[in-house]
Design an enzyme around this catalytic site. Sequence first.
Site, PDB file in Angstrom:
ATOM      1  N   CYS A  42     -28.815 -33.020  -6.716  1.00 46.91           N
ATOM      2  CA  CYS A  42     -27.354 -32.949  -6.614  1.00 46.91           C
ATOM      3  C   CYS A  42     -26.886 -31.589  -6.109  1.00 46.91           C
ATOM      4  CB  CYS A  42     -26.717 -33.244  -7.970  1.00 46.91           C
ATOM      5  SG  CYS A  42     -24.917 -33.182  -7.931  1.00 46.91           S
ATOM      6  N   CYS A  47     -25.315 -34.035  -3.643  1.00 46.76           N
ATOM      7  CA  CYS A  47     -23.866 -34.142  -3.829  1.00 46.76           C
ATOM      8  C   CYS A  47     -23.094 -32.913  -3.361  1.00 46.76           C
ATOM      9  CB  CYS A  47     -23.531 -34.384  -5.296  1.00 46.76           C
ATOM     10  SG  CYS A  47     -24.608 -35.536  -6.154  1.00 46.76           S
ATOM     11  N   LYS A  50     -23.479 -31.951   0.460  1.00 44.59           N
ATOM     12  CA  LYS A  50     -22.899 -33.067   1.214  1.00 44.59           C
ATOM     13  C   LYS A  50     -21.380 -33.033   1.153  1.00 44.59           C
ATOM     14  CE  LYS A  50     -22.316 -36.841  -0.892  1.00 44.59           C
ATOM     15  NZ  LYS A  50     -22.605 -38.023  -1.733  1.00 44.59           N
ATOM     16  N   TYR A 177     -25.055 -45.766   1.159  1.00 44.45           N
ATOM     17  CA  TYR A 177     -23.980 -44.767   1.125  1.00 44.45           C
ATOM     18  C   TYR A 177     -24.405 -43.456   1.761  1.00 44.45           C
ATOM     19  CZ  TYR A 177     -26.084 -42.480  -2.971  1.00 44.45           C
ATOM     20  OH  TYR A 177     -26.928 -41.806  -3.829  1.00 44.45           O
ATOM     21  N   GLU A 181     -22.256 -41.988   4.795  1.00 42.48           N
ATOM     22  CA  GLU A 181     -21.595 -40.689   4.600  1.00 42.48           C
ATOM     23  C   GLU A 181     -21.971 -39.717   5.703  1.00 42.48           C
ATOM     24  OE1 GLU A 181     -21.060 -40.603  -0.263  1.00 42.48           O
ATOM     25  OE2 GLU A 181     -22.879 -39.779   0.638  1.00 42.48           O
ATOM     26  N   HIS A 467       6.214 -42.923  -6.421  1.00 43.29           N
ATOM     27  CA  HIS A 467       6.583 -43.208  -5.029  1.00 43.29           C
ATOM     28  C   HIS A 467       7.019 -41.932  -4.307  1.00 43.29           C
ATOM     29  CE1 HIS A 467       8.037 -45.633  -1.698  1.00 43.29           C
ATOM     30  NE2 HIS A 467       9.146 -44.901  -1.704  1.00 43.29           N
ATOM     31  N   GLU A 472       0.335 -46.116  -5.604  1.00 43.42           N
ATOM     32  CA  GLU A 472       1.353 -46.930  -6.282  1.00 43.42           C
ATOM     33  C   GLU A 472       1.109 -48.416  -6.091  1.00 43.42           C
ATOM     34  OE1 GLU A 472       5.432 -47.078  -4.562  1.00 43.42           O
ATOM     35  OE2 GLU A 472       4.613 -45.710  -3.050  1.00 43.42           O
TER      36      GLU A 472
END
Length: 484
Positions: A42, A47, A50, A177, A181, A467, A472
């Site tokens: 990681c 992680c 990256k 992934y 990525e 909003h 939302e």
Amino acid sequence: MSFDYDLFVIGGGSGGVRAARVAAAEGAKVALAEEYRMGGTCVIRGCVPKKLMVFASTYRDSFADARAYGWDVEDGTFDWAGFRGHLHTELDRLEQVYRGLLKGSDVRIFDTRARLKDPHTVVLNSGEEVTAKHILVATGGRPSAPDLPNAHLGMSSNEIFLMDKMPKSILIVGGGYIACEFACILNGLGVEVTQYYRGAQILRGFDDEARGLIAEMMREKGINLHLGTNVLSMRAADTEDLAAATFTGSDAAMGAAVGDTIDRPATTDHDGPIWTKATNGTEKVFDAVLFATGRTPNTEDLGLEAAGVTVGRRGEISVDDYSQTNIPSVYAIGDVTNRVQLTPVAIREGMAFVETVFKGNPTKPDHDLIPSAIFTQPEMGTVGLSEEDARDQEPVEVYCTSFRPMQTAFAGRTDRVLMKLVVSRETRKVLGCHIVAPQAGEMIQLAGVAIKMGATKEDFDRVCAVHPTISEELVTMKTPVRTA
């Protein structure tokens, strides 16, 4: 029987470090061995670097957007060498943070490889033997090498952070992934990206509608995505190949790696263009090839057989619900068990191990309803069941909307986002939430809290919308788009 340590941890990644520190805080005498760099996949080659590359890759669109919003800015040029230097300085800093945390917890660090000799004995590369009442294996995983002649000409996700130069063209093989990525990252940094995936759609196992939108957006951004396609053969390009090539970029000298054997970055001995032939008959020359075709648990040459530890057919260490192997003194956590390959999961497994072994509180790590994010562009955030998995279990309602967000629509971009809730028709609980949007990872973390608590669709409906925001829509979708 007297032991040198109460706990010996093999592996200095996030899970192993957390388990060592928390056990030491409970008064245990703890040691940890790491043969490469503290921080594991990681922090050093996953992680963290990256995500920093993700940040770097988004600025190209930001320059164009800024002009649409009235800013007088010009497109810049990306300096890979400058960025890489800053990146590795940051990784060095983080490694020292990990070391400091261990030392501050009175955990003894062995900067070497460790192997099991028997259920209570570990042998270090120096030949020294130490004993421990409990041994925790947290050696993680490594990129899988494809079974393909000349595959050594390509690189894995380990080496991509070590490149000397940014290639002008790259072939990425894989559809998970990691592949997606890096396809988005390199595309954002100006590389001509081609991606081959042998399956019918990228991101297998995730919600079909969400992954379909990501594939569409990747193509919109210029990624040459080929589904149902794989590399058939590859070799170093020769003069004739270059003359006939549809695209020829610059050399891409891949950085050599350092370290020993567990989870070390693989090396490539080729620094020139690579000729490839695909299963669809396409022949093309690329500056570089990146294989992102899965990961393998790091269990080779760990002495597991000598200790009697059972290993599964994919090389993973077999454990029970409490991370205990078939040998009572040996436990394993994280990617080496091939349960859920996520850093926060490894950390939680490490903490559950300490609760069970050192606090007398038997605790199973919770692998249910784990939020996760894929840092493509746009991002995908997901928690719970996909529509496909949910409807296989019970009747469901699907609430979904897709639209152009205000920020990028104003700038003239065609980007679309997706908000989706999968709801049980019987209990009204939200079984799954899937978001494809900028900052989807941030959104899904908060949505995950509600879904983990068992929120119903009506609970979502009772929340007043913020909003104007993308998120939302999660609380304003009133009518299901379909039932199944």
